[in-house]
Design a protein around this motif. Structure first.
Motif, PDB file in Angstrom:
ATOM      1  N   GLN A   1      12.133   2.727  -3.320  1.00 20.00           N
ATOM      2  CA  GLN A   1      13.320   3.301  -3.956  1.00 20.00           C
ATOM      3  C   GLN A   1      13.529   2.718  -5.351  1.00 20.00           C
ATOM      4  O   GLN A   1      13.822   3.444  -6.305  1.00 20.00           O
ATOM      5  CB  GLN A   1      14.553   3.038  -3.087  1.00 20.00           C
ATOM      6  N   LYS A   2      13.344   1.412  -5.448  1.00 21.28           N
ATOM      7  CA  LYS A   2      13.522   0.764  -6.754  1.00 21.28           C
ATOM      8  C   LYS A   2      12.475   1.252  -7.749  1.00 21.28           C
ATOM      9  O   LYS A   2      12.792   1.610  -8.893  1.00 21.28           O
ATOM     10  CB  LYS A   2      13.457  -0.754  -6.571  1.00 21.28           C
ATOM     11  N   ASP A   3      11.196   1.276  -7.345  1.00 21.36           N
ATOM     12  CA  ASP A   3      10.136   1.716  -8.254  1.00 21.36           C
ATOM     13  C   ASP A   3      10.299   3.193  -8.620  1.00 21.36           C
ATOM     14  O   ASP A   3      10.136   3.582  -9.779  1.00 21.36           O
ATOM     15  CB  ASP A   3       8.762   1.497  -7.612  1.00 21.36           C
ATOM     16  N   TYR A   4      10.614   3.996  -7.625  1.00 19.45           N
ATOM     17  CA  TYR A   4      10.808   5.435  -7.831  1.00 19.45           C
ATOM     18  C   TYR A   4      11.930   5.671  -8.848  1.00 19.45           C
ATOM     19  O   TYR A   4      11.777   6.428  -9.819  1.00 19.45           O
ATOM     20  CB  TYR A   4      11.142   6.070  -6.482  1.00 19.45           C
TER      21      TYR A   4
ATOM     22  N   PHE B   1       0.832  -1.200   0.000  1.00 24.31           N
ATOM     23  CA  PHE B   1       0.000   0.000   0.000  1.00 24.31           C
ATOM     24  C   PHE B   1       0.870   1.256   0.000  1.00 24.31           C
ATOM     25  O   PHE B   1       1.739   1.421   0.867  1.00 24.31           O
ATOM     26  CB  PHE B   1      -0.929  -0.011   1.217  1.00 24.31           C
ATOM     27  N   TYR B   2       0.625   2.114  -0.981  1.00 25.74           N
ATOM     28  CA  TYR B   2       1.405   3.346  -1.112  1.00 25.74           C
ATOM     29  C   TYR B   2       1.109   4.334   0.007  1.00 25.74           C
ATOM     30  O   TYR B   2       1.912   5.221   0.289  1.00 25.74           O
ATOM     31  CB  TYR B   2       1.106   4.017  -2.458  1.00 25.74           C
ATOM     32  N   CYS B   3      -0.049   4.192   0.646  1.00 20.99           N
ATOM     33  CA  CYS B   3      -0.418   5.158   1.686  1.00 20.99           C
ATOM     34  C   CYS B   3       0.536   5.100   2.876  1.00 20.99           C
ATOM     35  O   CYS B   3       1.048   6.127   3.340  1.00 20.99           O
ATOM     36  CB  CYS B   3      -1.854   4.911   2.138  1.00 20.99           C
ATOM     37  N   CYS B   4       0.775   3.878   3.388  1.00 22.87           N
ATOM     38  CA  CYS B   4       1.603   3.733   4.587  1.00 22.87           C
ATOM     39  C   CYS B   4       2.871   2.919   4.349  1.00 22.87           C
ATOM     40  O   CYS B   4       3.735   2.842   5.225  1.00 22.87           O
ATOM     41  CB  CYS B   4       0.795   3.082   5.707  1.00 22.87           C
ATOM     42  N   GLY B   5       2.966   2.286   3.169  1.00 20.75           N
ATOM     43  CA  GLY B   5       4.145   1.482   2.870  1.00 20.75           C
ATOM     44  C   GLY B   5       4.076   0.075   3.419  1.00 20.75           C
ATOM     45  O   GLY B   5       5.024  -0.694   3.276  1.00 20.75           O
TER      46      GLY B   5
ATOM     47  N   ASP C   1      -0.165   9.472  -6.726  1.00 22.75           N
ATOM     48  CA  ASP C   1       0.573   8.212  -6.549  1.00 22.75           C
ATOM     49  C   ASP C   1       2.077   8.456  -6.584  1.00 22.75           C
ATOM     50  O   ASP C   1       2.843   7.866  -5.814  1.00 22.75           O
ATOM     51  CB  ASP C   1       0.184   7.212  -7.647  1.00 22.75           C
ATOM     52  N   ALA C   2       2.510   9.321  -7.490  1.00 20.88           N
ATOM     53  CA  ALA C   2       3.939   9.635  -7.601  1.00 20.88           C
ATOM     54  C   ALA C   2       4.449  10.289  -6.320  1.00 20.88           C
ATOM     55  O   ALA C   2       5.549   9.970  -5.836  1.00 20.88           O
ATOM     56  CB  ALA C   2       4.182  10.547  -8.803  1.00 20.88           C
ATOM     57  N   ALA C   3       3.640  11.169  -5.742  1.00 27.06           N
ATOM     58  CA  ALA C   3       4.040  11.841  -4.497  1.00 27.06           C
ATOM     59  C   ALA C   3       4.144  10.839  -3.351  1.00 27.06           C
ATOM     60  O   ALA C   3       5.073  10.905  -2.531  1.00 27.06           O
ATOM     61  CB  ALA C   3       3.035  12.940  -4.157  1.00 27.06           C
ATOM     62  N   ASP C   4       3.195   9.900  -3.285  1.00 25.65           N
ATOM     63  CA  ASP C   4       3.247   8.856  -2.247  1.00 25.65           C
ATOM     64  C   ASP C   4       4.499   8.002  -2.394  1.00 25.65           C
ATOM     65  O   ASP C   4       5.182   7.683  -1.411  1.00 25.65           O
ATOM     66  CB  ASP C   4       2.004   7.961  -2.334  1.00 25.65           C
ATOM     67  N   LEU C   5       4.807   7.620  -3.633  1.00 28.90           N
ATOM     68  CA  LEU C   5       5.971   6.772  -3.876  1.00 28.90           C
ATOM     69  C   LEU C   5       7.259   7.505  -3.513  1.00 28.90           C
ATOM     70  O   LEU C   5       8.161   6.918  -2.891  1.00 28.90           O
ATOM     71  CB  LEU C   5       5.996   6.338  -5.350  1.00 28.90           C
ATOM     72  N   MET C   6       7.351   8.768  -3.862  1.00 26.68           N
ATOM     73  CA  MET C   6       8.542   9.555  -3.533  1.00 26.68           C
ATOM     74  C   MET C   6       8.718   9.648  -2.015  1.00 26.68           C
ATOM     75  O   MET C   6       9.829   9.507  -1.493  1.00 26.68           O
ATOM     76  CB  MET C   6       8.429  10.952  -4.142  1.00 26.68           C
TER      77      MET C   6
ATOM     78  N   LEU D   1       7.693   7.499   0.261  1.00 27.27           N
ATOM     79  CA  LEU D   1       8.120   6.202   0.797  1.00 27.27           C
ATOM     80  C   LEU D   1       9.578   5.912   0.451  1.00 27.27           C
ATOM     81  O   LEU D   1      10.313   5.327   1.253  1.00 27.27           O
ATOM     82  CB  LEU D   1       7.217   5.092   0.254  1.00 27.27           C
ATOM     83  N   ALA D   2       9.999   6.324  -0.744  1.00 26.46           N
ATOM     84  CA  ALA D   2      11.399   6.127  -1.142  1.00 26.46           C
ATOM     85  C   ALA D   2      12.329   6.907  -0.217  1.00 26.46           C
ATOM     86  O   ALA D   2      13.372   6.401   0.223  1.00 26.46           O
ATOM     87  CB  ALA D   2      11.593   6.555  -2.590  1.00 26.46           C
ATOM     88  N   LYS D   3      11.939   8.129   0.103  1.00 27.22           N
ATOM     89  CA  LYS D   3      12.767   8.949   0.986  1.00 27.22           C
ATOM     90  C   LYS D   3      12.774   8.425   2.417  1.00 27.22           C
ATOM     91  O   LYS D   3      13.696   8.711   3.183  1.00 27.22           O
ATOM     92  CB  LYS D   3      12.283  10.398   0.943  1.00 27.22           C
ATOM     93  N   ARG D   4      11.735   7.644   2.760  1.00 25.25           N
ATOM     94  CA  ARG D   4      11.704   6.993   4.073  1.00 25.25           C
ATOM     95  C   ARG D   4      12.665   5.810   4.144  1.00 25.25           C
ATOM     96  O   ARG D   4      12.935   5.279   5.215  1.00 25.25           O
ATOM     97  CB  ARG D   4      10.286   6.485   4.367  1.00 25.25           C
TER      98      ARG D   4
END
Length: 447
Positions: A170-173, A114-118, A154-159, A161-164
């Motif tokens: 990170q791979k998908d981003y 889930f992109y919301c919370c990872g 969705d892009a903002a959520d992924l970014m 989570l990647a920074k977390r």
């Protein structure tokens, strides 16, 4: 003291203990032996004798399939144990609902993230939630709404989570940035940096992605290097990534991309890939093909059908998969495997009620619809043979004579309306109905 004899003990008899000690595999083997004896006792080649024998052969087929699938699953379990002895324990994390371990590095098909919370949960819990009627309108972990978001959201959520530091994010981003997709501007160098961050955490999909980049090159930012590509591919495969084991299996089969041809390693890697993810269509295609072509130690027409059927159907068995390359070829090979199975069970006789030909036609037409043109020739050959012979009374067509075709399956021909009606009542009705059954187990068990 009474002179009456002691009553015998009422506990379990020695034979009962022996029966309880038998494994499921041994009990199934006993059933197969009994069923074979029954089938062998039913001799004769007349139509009536064949009809009488057919249901017993069908039951034998069901038992043999259950046994061979049981043995195959044990083989796959042994393969996975051997793999872990060679390369270490496969990384896993607990499902955040049921706490069952998930091989999260093996395949994204094993869990829902889930992109919301990872967070993520296993597919079993996803199914339970949907079956309960609750549905997945909200994240089961953080309760945020899962209604469709914009690409930008969705892009903002992924970014985020990647920074977390979440390796999969990170791979998908990074991959999206490399290709300039999913709402991300194309920034190859920055994207590679993010993929490398995930790879630095030994995240196999990131290693696999980098292997692809090195094999094909990405403009000036990353030059081609077969040596580096193979090093990364091996690392990803040996960490238990199913898709990397698929790719490695192909390399060993063809002796390509810097790997020497090694059929044993091909079989091993394809088996590992399927053991890691039993929805893996590419691995299923490889294993099904090996059984069909009799290139395994104990080839099985049942397992050829079982594996190839996974490719031609989604895991639910309800729809043909979208991949034409896989499905067209697999439909063609599946139809031929069904013919081999009919030969195994019935000696090639095509009697009403146990006739595989309508099913074979069904899958060959699917193959052709999916663009696999090799199916055209086999369909043509079967058409020529079918049109020349009444499947009910075996009358041969005279030159220029056209027999009546079954309007439903379009796979059987009759010299007269009477023969068509007789065949329908004698069992062709069942053959027609079975022809469109998509799942192999259902086909094998259908009345």
């Amino acid at each position: 003291m009474s002179d009456e004899p002691h009553a015998p003990p009422t506990g379990p008899k020695a034979g009962d203990d022996e029966e309880r000690q038998k494994t499921d595999e041994e009990r199934l083997l006993d059933e197969i032996v009994e069923q074979k004896d029954l089938v062998n006792a039913l001799t004769g080649d007349t139509r009536e004798e064949f009809v009488h024998r057919a249901p017993h052969k069908k039951k034998l087929g069901q038992l043999e399939f259950r046994y061979q699938l049981m043995v195959e699953k044990k083989r796959l379990a042994r393969v996975l144990l051997k793999f872990q002895e060679l390369y270490g324990v496969i990384y896993s994390e607990p499902c955040l609902i049921c706490l069952d371990d998930i091989h999260v590095h093996a395949s994204a098909n094993l869990y829902e993230r889930f992109y919301c919370c990872g967070g993520f949960i296993c597919k079993s819990c996803v199914g339970d939630i949907r079956d309960s009627g609750v549905g997945l309108d909200k994240c089961p972990l953080c309760r945020e709404s899962l209604y469709a978001k914009t690409v930008e959201e969705d892009a903002a959520d992924l970014m985020r989570l990647a920074k977390r530091g979440l390796f999969w994010a990170q791979k998908d981003y990074g991959t999206h940035m490399v290709h300039g997709r999913e709402g991300f501007k194309k920034q190859v160098q920055t994207g590679l940096e993010w993929v490398n961050k995930a790879a630095a955490q030994n995240y196999p999909p990131a290693l696999y992605e980098l292997s692809f980049f090195h094999r094909h090159g990405i403009t000036s930012e990353l030059e081609k290097s077969e040596e580096k590509a193979n090093e990364l591919l091996l690392r990803a495969a040996n960490l238990g990534f199913a898709l990397a084991n698929n790719a490695l299996a192909k390399c060993y089969f063809h002796g390509a991309d810097g790997f020497e041809m090694d059929r044993d390693e091909f079989y091993f890697r394809a088996s590992v890939a399927f053991a890691l993810d039993n929805t893996n269509e590419e691995a299923a295609k490889m294993l099904g093909t090996l059984h069909h072509m009799k290139r395994v130690p104990e080839p099985s027409p049942y397992l050829a059908c079982y594996y190839l059927n996974i490719v031609v159907n989604e895991s639910t068995g309800s729809n043909i998969v979208a991949s034409e390359d896989n499905s067209g070829y697999a439909c063609h090979l599946y139809s031929k495997s069904l013919l081999h199975l009919a030969e195994h069970l019935h000696g090639g006789y095509a009697r009403n009620g146990s006739n595989a030909v309508p099913t074979v036609f069904f899958w060959l037409r699917k193959s052709l619809d999916l663009g696999f043109n090799d199916a055209r020739e086999l369909l043509k050959d079967l058409d020529v043979v079918g049109q020349s012979l009444c499947v009910n009374c075996s009358k041969k067509a005279q030159t220029g004579e056209k027999f009546k075709q079954c309007s439903k399956c379009k796979a059987q021909w009759y010299c007269s309306k009477e023969c068509q009606v007789e065949a329908w009542r004698a069992g062709h009705k069942k053959d027609c109905k079975r022809a469109a059954i998509l799942k192999f187990e259902d086909y094998l068990n259908a009345e």
